[in-house]
Write a protein that holds these residues in place. Structure first.
Motif, mmCIF file in Angstrom:
data_model
loop_
_atom_site.group_PDB
_atom_site.id
_atom_site.type_symbol
_atom_site.label_atom_id
_atom_site.label_comp_id
_atom_site.label_asym_id
_atom_site.label_seq_id
_atom_site.Cartn_x
_atom_site.Cartn_y
_atom_site.Cartn_z
ATOM 1 N N PHE A 108 16.751 -1.177 -11.163
ATOM 2 C CA PHE A 108 15.955 -0.567 -10.010
ATOM 3 C C PHE A 108 15.393 0.500 -10.611
ATOM 4 N N GLY A 109 15.973 1.492 -11.058
ATOM 5 C CA GLY A 109 15.260 2.730 -11.951
ATOM 6 C C GLY A 109 14.217 2.552 -13.107
ATOM 7 N N GLY A 110 14.429 1.225 -13.609
ATOM 8 C CA GLY A 110 13.589 0.916 -14.865
ATOM 9 C C GLY A 110 12.234 0.384 -14.221
ATOM 10 N N PHE A 111 12.388 -0.391 -13.047
ATOM 11 C CA PHE A 111 11.293 -1.402 -12.899
ATOM 12 C C PHE A 111 10.673 -0.728 -11.536
ATOM 13 N N LEU A 112 10.712 0.303 -10.963
ATOM 14 C CA LEU A 112 10.100 0.945 -9.848
ATOM 15 C C LEU A 112 8.551 1.205 -10.175
ATOM 16 N N LEU A 113 8.329 1.776 -11.333
ATOM 17 C CA LEU A 113 6.987 2.119 -11.434
ATOM 18 C C LEU A 113 6.213 0.897 -11.356
ATOM 19 N N LEU A 114 6.627 0.023 -12.080
ATOM 20 C CA LEU A 114 5.855 -1.328 -12.426
ATOM 21 C C LEU A 114 5.766 -2.099 -10.898
ATOM 22 N N GLY A 115 6.716 -2.096 -10.261
ATOM 23 C CA GLY A 115 6.702 -2.522 -8.903
ATOM 24 C C GLY A 115 5.587 -2.088 -8.003
ATOM 25 N N GLY A 116 5.527 -0.545 -8.124
ATOM 26 C CA GLY A 116 4.453 0.072 -7.253
ATOM 27 C C GLY A 116 3.095 -0.214 -7.757
ATOM 28 N N ARG A 117 2.923 -0.407 -8.948
ATOM 29 C CA ARG A 117 1.521 -0.675 -9.548
ATOM 30 C C ARG A 117 1.178 -1.927 -9.207
ATOM 31 N N LEU A 118 2.150 -2.937 -9.355
ATOM 32 C CA LEU A 118 1.781 -4.271 -9.080
ATOM 33 C C LEU A 118 1.440 -4.460 -7.850
ATOM 34 N N ALA A 119 2.033 -3.677 -6.763
ATOM 35 C CA ALA A 119 1.784 -3.698 -5.240
ATOM 36 C C ALA A 119 0.425 -3.294 -5.045
ATOM 37 N N ASP A 120 0.097 -2.174 -5.526
ATOM 38 C CA ASP A 120 -1.420 -1.761 -5.512
ATOM 39 C C ASP A 120 -2.399 -2.747 -5.940
ATOM 40 N N PRO A 168 8.585 0.056 -3.267
ATOM 41 C CA PRO A 168 7.506 0.973 -3.078
ATOM 42 C C PRO A 168 6.279 0.162 -2.431
ATOM 43 N N ALA A 169 6.239 -1.000 -2.496
ATOM 44 C CA ALA A 169 5.437 -1.736 -1.675
ATOM 45 C C ALA A 169 5.289 -1.683 -0.096
ATOM 46 N N ALA A 170 6.644 -1.377 0.463
ATOM 47 C CA ALA A 170 7.063 -1.188 1.871
ATOM 48 C C ALA A 170 6.386 0.162 2.089
ATOM 49 N N PHE A 171 6.812 1.332 1.212
ATOM 50 C CA PHE A 171 6.414 2.513 1.576
ATOM 51 C C PHE A 171 4.880 2.619 1.559
ATOM 52 N N GLY A 172 4.242 1.992 0.356
ATOM 53 C CA GLY A 172 2.774 2.054 0.368
ATOM 54 C C GLY A 172 2.021 1.570 1.744
ATOM 55 N N MET A 173 2.588 0.279 2.214
ATOM 56 C CA MET A 173 2.001 0.032 3.700
ATOM 57 C C MET A 173 2.271 1.037 4.609
ATOM 58 N N VAL A 174 3.397 1.748 4.708
ATOM 59 C CA VAL A 174 3.616 2.699 5.524
ATOM 60 C C VAL A 174 2.671 3.744 5.514
ATOM 61 N N THR A 175 2.276 4.410 4.416
ATOM 62 C CA THR A 175 1.406 5.341 4.475
ATOM 63 C C THR A 175 0.188 4.855 4.898
ATOM 64 N N LEU A 176 -0.344 3.732 4.735
ATOM 65 C CA LEU A 176 -1.648 3.286 5.054
ATOM 66 C C LEU A 176 -1.631 3.003 6.662
ATOM 67 N N LEU A 177 -0.525 2.476 7.173
ATOM 68 C CA LEU A 177 -0.491 2.335 8.546
ATOM 69 C C LEU A 177 -0.623 3.600 9.370
ATOM 70 N N PHE A 178 -0.014 4.793 8.915
ATOM 71 C CA PHE A 178 -0.125 6.148 9.574
ATOM 72 C C PHE A 178 -0.971 7.111 8.711
ATOM 73 N N PRO A 179 -2.227 7.276 9.167
ATOM 74 C CA PRO A 179 -3.183 8.349 8.314
ATOM 75 C C PRO A 179 -2.424 9.874 8.560
ATOM 76 N N HIS A 180 -2.813 10.671 7.578
ATOM 77 C CA HIS A 180 -2.157 12.026 7.231
ATOM 78 C C HIS A 180 -2.239 12.935 8.704
ATOM 79 N N GLY A 181 -1.038 13.302 9.025
ATOM 80 C CA GLY A 181 -0.951 13.846 10.371
ATOM 81 C C GLY A 181 0.318 13.766 11.019
#
Length: 485
Positions: free
Chosen positions: A63-75, A122-135
């Protein structure tokens, strides 16, 4: 022109958040639920406690080793697509783990489970930040996200106790399967695809992927092995040194890459770099507490697995309160005072807990400490995530999540390794001085909690050095643009 029900739901981000939150909750729950079931899992044929511990360590390592790769693949490839791939891997591995017949099979499947988690989280967190704009809407959404951390850890201990006591350890894996099926169906129906908008940003950095993943794997493995081999052993120094060298090469490659796995511009943003450090230390404090409290309740107070889990419940409940309260306070005072204050609360809760011994009242001593720690540690996590992604481009949403979660995983692994060394040394010293086993275990528990408090104080200092972010009302929600899946 009338809109379909699917389009109407996709214009309601809180419904979509619920789908993503369930998946994240399951990943967090799986981190702790296995710890409670280890005595039952040992019956599968594990030859030693060290071998059994790899059921936990294999998950942490991958889990710790592949999080960076998972996040970039999602983007790059699509956040929903990678989220679904992670869900599928996690679900299949859970099913097969529940049916495993040998220790080697179970350990390997825990690694596959972790790989699924490293893709979907990371894919889920990325979608959350896009669903809700800063504020304020994002602050509230991330408060819900943060509350899952405390509740997931606590509920994992309780659910694990129930499943093991009533059925068998196999059900801690099998229970994931129907949840995964429901979440996958809801994802296909309700969530839109999103990815980095620029075609130039969709190139894949193979060298960076290999170096970062291998480097992180060596670092996490070195930390895990420090308990058995010692921090100054040739094995541990070699693993940590090799990991550090590969990560240094990774940074060198990223500076020269046209499409880096992790753009170094992320770390030039003080909000991202400062908050990631604070969250790494916060993750260390959280896992130290959970690790020590589980041992204390079962080995010193002699509670059952379920009894130990129930006594951790105040931390989960007040964690929800801390997340919601932190999200409200940042709108009024900004992020810095709230993040510093919650870290101090977490440290205070740990110091209070360090006063407990074998005869202390749970209600008067331990429950208040756990409640205070829950408010502080989850409040810090909530505000830290708001700060970390405040200035991050939408194209890097999942990548940023991978960085943040990698920091928390490494912080947790280092924290548990450090506290194991400190506590074990203190227990040995007390036994040598003639203390009873219970007295020695209590002494190790108390010293370990003070180490956790030091992590929380260091998190407060890192938060104080991180720039202030002011959370204001955002524009009305704009649904994610659909792309071809």
């Amino acid at each position: 022109m009338p809109t379909s029900w699917k389009d109407r739901v996709r214009d309601r981000p809180w419904v979509q958040l619920m789908v993503l939150a369930i998946a994240q909750f399951m990943v967090l729950l799986d981190v702790t639920i296995v710890n409670i079931a280890l005595p039952g899992i040992e019956e599968l044929g594990f030859s030693s406690t060290a071998a059994l511990q790899w059921v936990v360590s294999a998950y942490a390592l991958v889990f710790g080793g592949f999080l960076l790769l998972g996040g970039r693949l999602a983007d790059l490839l699509g956040r929903r697509r990678i989220f679904l791939a992670g869900l599928l891997l996690f679900g299949l591995a859970s099913l097969l783990a529940g049916l495993a017949s040998t220790p080697a099979q179970l350990i390997a499947l825990r690694g596959v489970q972790a790989l699924g988690g490293a893709l979907l989280s990371p894919a889920a967190f990325g979608m959350v930040t896009l669903l809700f704009p800063h504020g304020r809407r994002r602050a509230l959404a991330l408060s819900i996200w943060g509350a899952l951390a405390g509740l997931g850890g606590t509920f994992g201990a309780i659910l694990g106790g129930v499943l093991v006591d009533q059925w068998s350890w196999r059900w801690i894996f099998l229970v994931n399967v129907p949840i995964i099926a429901i979440v996958m169906a809801a994802t296909v129906l309700l969530l839109a695809e999103s990815r980095a908008a620029s075609e130039a940003k969709r190139s894949f950095d193979i060298a960076g992927a290999l170096l970062s993943t291998a480097g992180l794997l060596l670092v996490v493995l070195g930390v895990i092995r420090s308990d058995a081999s010692g921090w100054l052993s040739v094995e541990v120094i070699g693993l940590l040194g090799g990991g550090a060298l590969l990560l240094a090469l990774f940074a060198w490659v990223e500076q020269r890459s046209a499409g880096p796995l992790v753009p170094l511009s992320l770390f030039r943003t003080r909000t991202m770099s400062g908050s990631t450090i604070a969250l790494t230390l916060n993750g260390g404090a959280f896992l130290i507490l959970f690790f020590l409290a589980s041992i204390f309740f079962q080995q010193v107070r002699h509670y059952s697995a379920l009894g130990a889990g129930l006594r951790l419940l105040p931390m989960g409940i007040t964690g929800i309160v801390g997340a919601i309260l932190a999200a409200r306070l940042v709108s009024r005072f900004g992020t810095k005072p709230v993040q510093v204050g919650t870290s101090v609360l977490a440290a205070a809760g740990l110091v209070l807990l360090s006063r407990a011994d074998a005869d202390s009242s749970y209600t008067l001593t331990m429950m208040p400490g756990l409640a205070l720690f829950g408010v502080g540690v989850v409040g810090t996590l909530t505000v830290g995530q708001i700060v970390a992604v405040a200035d991050v481009s939408p194209d890097l949403a999942a990548t940023a999540s991978g960085v943040i979660n990698t920091g928390r995983q490494v912080g947790g692994a280092v924290g548990v390794a450090v506290v194991t060394t400190v506590s074990s040394g203190h227990v040995t010293a007390l036994l040598g001085d003639g203390a009873t086993t219970t007295e020695a275990l209590v002494g190790g528990f108390q010293w370990g909690l003070l180490v956790a408090a030091a992590f929380a104080v260091a998190s407060a200092i890192a938060s104080a050095l991180t720039p202030q972010v002011h959370v204001r009302s955002a524009a009305p929600h704009t649904p994610l643009a659909l792309t071809s899946a």
